[in-house]
Design a protein around this motif. Structure first.
Motif, PDB file in Angstrom:
ATOM      1  N   LEU A  92      64.300 107.839 103.945  1.00 34.80           N
ATOM      2  CA  LEU A  92      64.609 106.725 103.047  1.00 34.80           C
ATOM      3  C   LEU A  92      64.882 107.238 101.641  1.00 34.80           C
ATOM      4  N   ALA A  93      65.834 106.603 100.977  1.00 34.35           N
ATOM      5  CA  ALA A  93      66.229 106.972  99.616  1.00 34.35           C
ATOM      6  C   ALA A  93      65.582 106.032  98.606  1.00 34.35           C
ATOM      7  N   VAL A  94      65.606 106.428  97.341  1.00 37.86           N
ATOM      8  CA  VAL A  94      65.113 105.578  96.263  1.00 37.86           C
ATOM      9  C   VAL A  94      65.883 104.254  96.291  1.00 37.86           C
ATOM     10  N   ASP A  95      65.159 103.155  96.177  1.00 36.56           N
ATOM     11  CA  ASP A  95      65.663 101.777  96.189  1.00 36.56           C
ATOM     12  C   ASP A  95      66.044 101.252  97.571  1.00 36.56           C
ATOM     13  N   ASP A  96      65.928 102.069  98.636  1.00 34.70           N
ATOM     14  CA  ASP A  96      66.026 101.500  99.979  1.00 34.70           C
ATOM     15  C   ASP A  96      64.852 100.545 100.142  1.00 34.70           C
ATOM     16  N   TYR A  97      65.068  99.466 100.891  1.00 33.52           N
ATOM     17  CA  TYR A  97      63.942  98.593 101.212  1.00 33.52           C
ATOM     18  C   TYR A  97      63.954  98.312 102.705  1.00 33.52           C
ATOM     19  N   ILE A  98      62.778  98.112 103.240  1.00 34.79           N
ATOM     20  CA  ILE A  98      62.622  97.828 104.656  1.00 34.79           C
ATOM     21  C   ILE A  98      61.878  96.514 104.819  1.00 34.79           C
ATOM     22  N   GLU A  99      62.187  95.823 105.917  1.00 42.22           N
ATOM     23  CA  GLU A  99      61.573  94.535 106.213  1.00 42.22           C
ATOM     24  C   GLU A  99      61.341  94.433 107.719  1.00 42.22           C
ATOM     25  N   VAL A 100      60.440  93.539 108.095  1.00 41.87           N
ATOM     26  CA  VAL A 100      60.197  93.228 109.499  1.00 41.87           C
ATOM     27  C   VAL A 100      60.895  91.911 109.803  1.00 41.87           C
ATOM     28  N   ASN A 101      61.692  91.923 110.869  1.00 40.98           N
ATOM     29  CA  ASN A 101      62.455  90.766 111.319  1.00 40.98           C
ATOM     30  C   ASN A 101      61.977  90.471 112.737  1.00 40.98           C
ATOM     31  N   ALA A 102      61.404  89.300 112.964  1.00 43.38           N
ATOM     32  CA  ALA A 102      60.806  88.983 114.265  1.00 43.38           C
ATOM     33  C   ALA A 102      61.453  87.751 114.871  1.00 43.38           C
ATOM     34  N   GLY A 103      61.486  87.723 116.198  1.00 42.59           N
ATOM     35  CA  GLY A 103      62.065  86.593 116.904  1.00 42.59           C
ATOM     36  C   GLY A 103      61.385  86.359 118.234  1.00 42.59           C
ATOM     37  N   GLN A 104      61.699  85.204 118.838  1.00 45.09           N
ATOM     38  CA  GLN A 104      61.102  84.860 120.124  1.00 45.09           C
ATOM     39  C   GLN A 104      61.912  83.751 120.770  1.00 45.09           C
ATOM     40  N   ASN A 105      61.748  83.607 122.086  1.00 45.59           N
ATOM     41  CA  ASN A 105      62.448  82.541 122.814  1.00 45.59           C
ATOM     42  C   ASN A 105      61.519  81.882 123.839  1.00 45.59           C
TER      43      ASN A 105
END
Length: 131
Positions: A92-105
């Motif tokens: 990862l580089a400076v200012d990269d951001y990560i998030e968790v994306n969740a789903g279901q059916n």
């Protein structure tokens, strides 16, 4: 999380944040990198009980690149809630951001349940500088 949909998860508490990577007030879904390097990324989620459908979660960098994903089926019986626990290593580089994306059916809306210091949990640890 609505049936058949994905949502970015907000993390409104911090347990350890020695480098100010997470701001629960302004960007509660994000961990923003402030020093380039190789990072271990860890996610623990527990969905509310439902015996139907699938659950999925993924770590997304800068809302454009999926770094890793995990999925499972809803559980029945005494096992109760469905959990996803997974990790990956990413450069990862400076200012990269990560998030968790969740789903279901499952056929109806399901929440991600809360258990102090266990779920939901999203974190990074720097391993070394870039490869």
């Amino acid at each position: 999380i609505a049936d058949g949909a994905f949502a970015y998860l907000d993390f409104d508490q911090e347990y350890i944040d020695t480098d100010t990577l997470h701001n629960p007030a302004s960007n509660p879904s994000r961990i923003t990198i402030n020093e380039a390097g190789l990072y271990l990324i860890v996610v623990n989620l527990k969905f509310a009980t439902s015996t139907t459908g699938d659950r999925q979660a993924r770590v997304i960098k800068n809302r454009s690149e999926v770094l890793t994903t995990a999925s499972c089926e809803g559980l029945a019986g005494t096992f109760g809630d469905t959990s996803l626990n997974f990790s990956t290593i990413a450069s990862l580089a400076v200012d990269d951001y990560i998030e968790v994306n969740a789903g279901q059916n499952s056929g109806g809306a399901l929440s991600v349940t809360y258990a102090a210091e266990w779920t939901p949990n999203f974190g990074v640890a720097k391993i070394t500088g870039n490869l």
